[in-house]
Scaffold this motif. Sequence first.
Motif, mmCIF file in Angstrom:
data_model
loop_
_atom_site.group_PDB
_atom_site.id
_atom_site.type_symbol
_atom_site.label_atom_id
_atom_site.label_comp_id
_atom_site.label_asym_id
_atom_site.label_seq_id
_atom_site.Cartn_x
_atom_site.Cartn_y
_atom_site.Cartn_z
ATOM 1 N N CYS A 1 -13.754 -1.518 8.910
ATOM 2 C CA CYS A 1 -14.872 -1.026 8.108
ATOM 3 C C CYS A 1 -15.303 -2.005 7.024
ATOM 4 C CB CYS A 1 -14.507 0.315 7.455
ATOM 5 S SG CYS A 1 -13.134 0.207 6.277
ATOM 6 N N GLY A 2 -14.554 -3.077 6.788
ATOM 7 C CA GLY A 2 -14.926 -4.060 5.778
ATOM 8 C C GLY A 2 -14.579 -3.672 4.356
ATOM 9 N N ASN A 3 -13.818 -2.590 4.168
ATOM 10 C CA ASN A 3 -13.427 -2.149 2.840
ATOM 11 C C ASN A 3 -12.300 -3.047 2.302
ATOM 12 O OD1 ASN A 3 -13.365 -0.641 0.538
ATOM 13 N ND2 ASN A 3 -12.282 1.110 1.433
ATOM 14 N N ILE A 4 -12.262 -3.191 0.956
ATOM 15 C CA ILE A 4 -11.204 -4.000 0.355
ATOM 16 C C ILE A 4 -9.879 -3.254 0.460
ATOM 17 C CG2 ILE A 4 -10.367 -5.046 -1.779
ATOM 18 C CD1 ILE A 4 -13.217 -5.460 -2.641
ATOM 19 N N LEU A 5 -8.847 -3.936 0.938
ATOM 20 C CA LEU A 5 -7.535 -3.322 1.087
ATOM 21 C C LEU A 5 -6.780 -3.350 -0.237
ATOM 22 C CD1 LEU A 5 -6.416 -4.906 4.476
ATOM 23 C CD2 LEU A 5 -7.646 -2.768 4.085
ATOM 24 N N SER A 6 -5.930 -2.369 -0.429
ATOM 25 C CA SER A 6 -5.102 -2.302 -1.633
ATOM 26 C C SER A 6 -3.636 -2.225 -1.238
ATOM 27 C CB SER A 6 -5.480 -1.081 -2.474
ATOM 28 O OG SER A 6 -5.286 0.102 -1.735
ATOM 29 N N VAL A 7 -2.768 -2.653 -2.150
ATOM 30 C CA VAL A 7 -1.335 -2.672 -1.869
ATOM 31 C C VAL A 7 -0.777 -1.270 -2.050
ATOM 32 C CG1 VAL A 7 0.885 -3.648 -2.539
ATOM 33 C CG2 VAL A 7 -1.166 -5.059 -2.626
ATOM 34 N N LYS A 8 -0.062 -0.786 -1.059
ATOM 35 C CA LYS A 8 0.561 0.526 -1.081
ATOM 36 C C LYS A 8 2.080 0.379 -1.015
ATOM 37 C CE LYS A 8 -3.450 2.617 -0.879
ATOM 38 N NZ LYS A 8 -3.988 3.400 -2.007
ATOM 39 N N ASN B 1 11.545 2.761 1.708
ATOM 40 C CA ASN B 1 12.556 1.741 1.382
ATOM 41 C C ASN B 1 12.007 0.671 0.444
ATOM 42 O OD1 ASN B 1 14.322 3.081 3.160
ATOM 43 N ND2 ASN B 1 13.516 1.903 4.896
ATOM 44 N N TYR B 2 11.089 1.088 -0.468
ATOM 45 C CA TYR B 2 10.530 0.191 -1.481
ATOM 46 C C TYR B 2 9.823 -1.022 -0.863
ATOM 47 C CZ TYR B 2 13.412 2.955 -4.616
ATOM 48 O OH TYR B 2 13.974 3.989 -5.309
ATOM 49 N N SER B 3 9.274 -0.844 0.317
ATOM 50 C CA SER B 3 8.505 -1.915 0.948
ATOM 51 C C SER B 3 7.017 -1.731 0.616
ATOM 52 C CB SER B 3 8.709 -1.898 2.469
ATOM 53 O OG SER B 3 8.263 -0.658 2.999
ATOM 54 N N TYR B 4 6.249 -2.812 0.728
ATOM 55 C CA TYR B 4 4.832 -2.786 0.384
ATOM 56 C C TYR B 4 4.007 -3.190 1.611
ATOM 57 C CZ TYR B 4 6.499 -2.560 -4.428
ATOM 58 O OH TYR B 4 7.127 -2.171 -5.586
ATOM 59 N N PHE B 5 2.822 -2.587 1.710
ATOM 60 C CA PHE B 5 1.927 -2.917 2.804
ATOM 61 C C PHE B 5 0.490 -2.794 2.313
ATOM 62 C CE2 PHE B 5 2.420 1.630 2.855
ATOM 63 C CZ PHE B 5 1.185 2.130 3.208
ATOM 64 N N LEU B 6 -0.439 -3.288 3.126
ATOM 65 C CA LEU B 6 -1.854 -3.223 2.801
ATOM 66 C C LEU B 6 -2.489 -2.035 3.504
ATOM 67 C CD1 LEU B 6 -2.839 -6.985 3.016
ATOM 68 C CD2 LEU B 6 -2.521 -5.625 0.967
ATOM 69 N N GLY B 7 -3.173 -1.199 2.734
ATOM 70 C CA GLY B 7 -3.794 -0.011 3.297
ATOM 71 C C GLY B 7 -5.265 0.067 2.947
ATOM 72 N N CYS B 8 -6.010 0.778 3.807
ATOM 73 C CA CYS B 8 -7.443 0.947 3.611
ATOM 74 C C CYS B 8 -7.719 2.365 3.132
ATOM 75 C CB CYS B 8 -8.186 0.660 4.918
ATOM 76 S SG CYS B 8 -9.984 0.886 4.792
ATOM 77 N N ALA B 9 -8.810 2.524 2.324
ATOM 78 C CA ALA B 9 -9.173 3.852 1.848
ATOM 79 C C ALA B 9 -9.624 4.744 2.989
ATOM 80 C CB ALA B 9 -10.265 3.740 0.787
ATOM 81 N N ASN B 10 -10.132 4.159 4.091
ATOM 82 C CA ASN B 10 -10.581 4.921 5.253
ATOM 83 C C ASN B 10 -9.504 5.000 6.330
ATOM 84 O OD1 ASN B 10 -13.129 5.202 4.054
ATOM 85 N ND2 ASN B 10 -13.787 3.213 4.866
ATOM 86 N N TYR B 11 -8.257 4.962 5.915
ATOM 87 C CA TYR B 11 -7.138 4.926 6.866
ATOM 88 C C TYR B 11 -7.117 6.178 7.737
ATOM 89 C CZ TYR B 11 -2.323 4.508 8.567
ATOM 90 O OH TYR B 11 -1.215 4.413 9.353
#
Length: 289
Positions: free
Chosen positions: A211-218, A222-232
């Motif tokens: 969708c071209g939306n800016i991803l944010s860190v989630k 287990n205290y891991s981080y990933f990139l997620g989209c608001a339109n997930y």
Amino acid sequence: MGFFRAFSKERTNAIEKKNDEKNKISNLLAPNGNVPSNELLTELLSFQYMTGEEFEDLLARLLRNAGYLVELTKKSYDYGIDLIVRRHEAEPPLYLIQAKKRRHGQKQYYITREMVEKTAGGKEIYHAPNAQICVITTSYFDEPALRYAEKANILALNFKDIFLFIAAANPSIIYNKYVELAGQQKNKPSTNTPPKVKTEINKLTCMCENCGNILSVKKGKNYSYFLGCANYEKEDKKRAFTMPKCSHCGKTLQVIKFKNSQQYAFVCPENKKSEKCKSSLTYITNSWN
């Protein structure tokens, strides 16, 4: 006319109260004008650099210089009293003193009501019903502590009272100390350290491929981080972004968070083994949760 009389009376009472508080420490440490020596006053001016035991010992020497008989209590189970002060050995205690040494940066720098309350039982423990309880501190009292001290007739002296006592006894000592500190600051050797060079940091703004939306860190399990989209949720939980790979070893990069910071970055899992993998660190600009 009555207003001005009332205002004048209130102002006079405030001045008398201030002068009375100013004379409390002088009546304790210099009765009948028995001013301590310049050596003791100079040592008292450096109270911030003393330990608790050194501060108690200095107060004992000041009181002995004033003509009192001073007894130091035990370090433990003293029931809030550090110094027992008498005029003569056969007489009951005249003062029961608690010395509170505090330094800047301590978790609790000020004196609370609970600390002052502990000294109130000293009269019964040391069999001195007519003694004056006094709390001397190198810091200050909070408002509840001052109100309790006034109601319980406990003499509360803080670091300002100590400075006023030294200034009234010999103001040149404070001036000489000021000149000494100013000279030390002036003659302080300069550390000719070169200015820090700002290094360019590779930054990356990650966009959703669907969708071209800016991803944010989630933050995941287990205290891991990933990139997620608001339109997930709207994208039927499809992968919104393909994680980049290391240009050296080809492994999929991971999202990490730096300690005590809100910065995030892509890093290769082999960064501790290979310097080339370590140099491929890329910061993420959209680093919010």
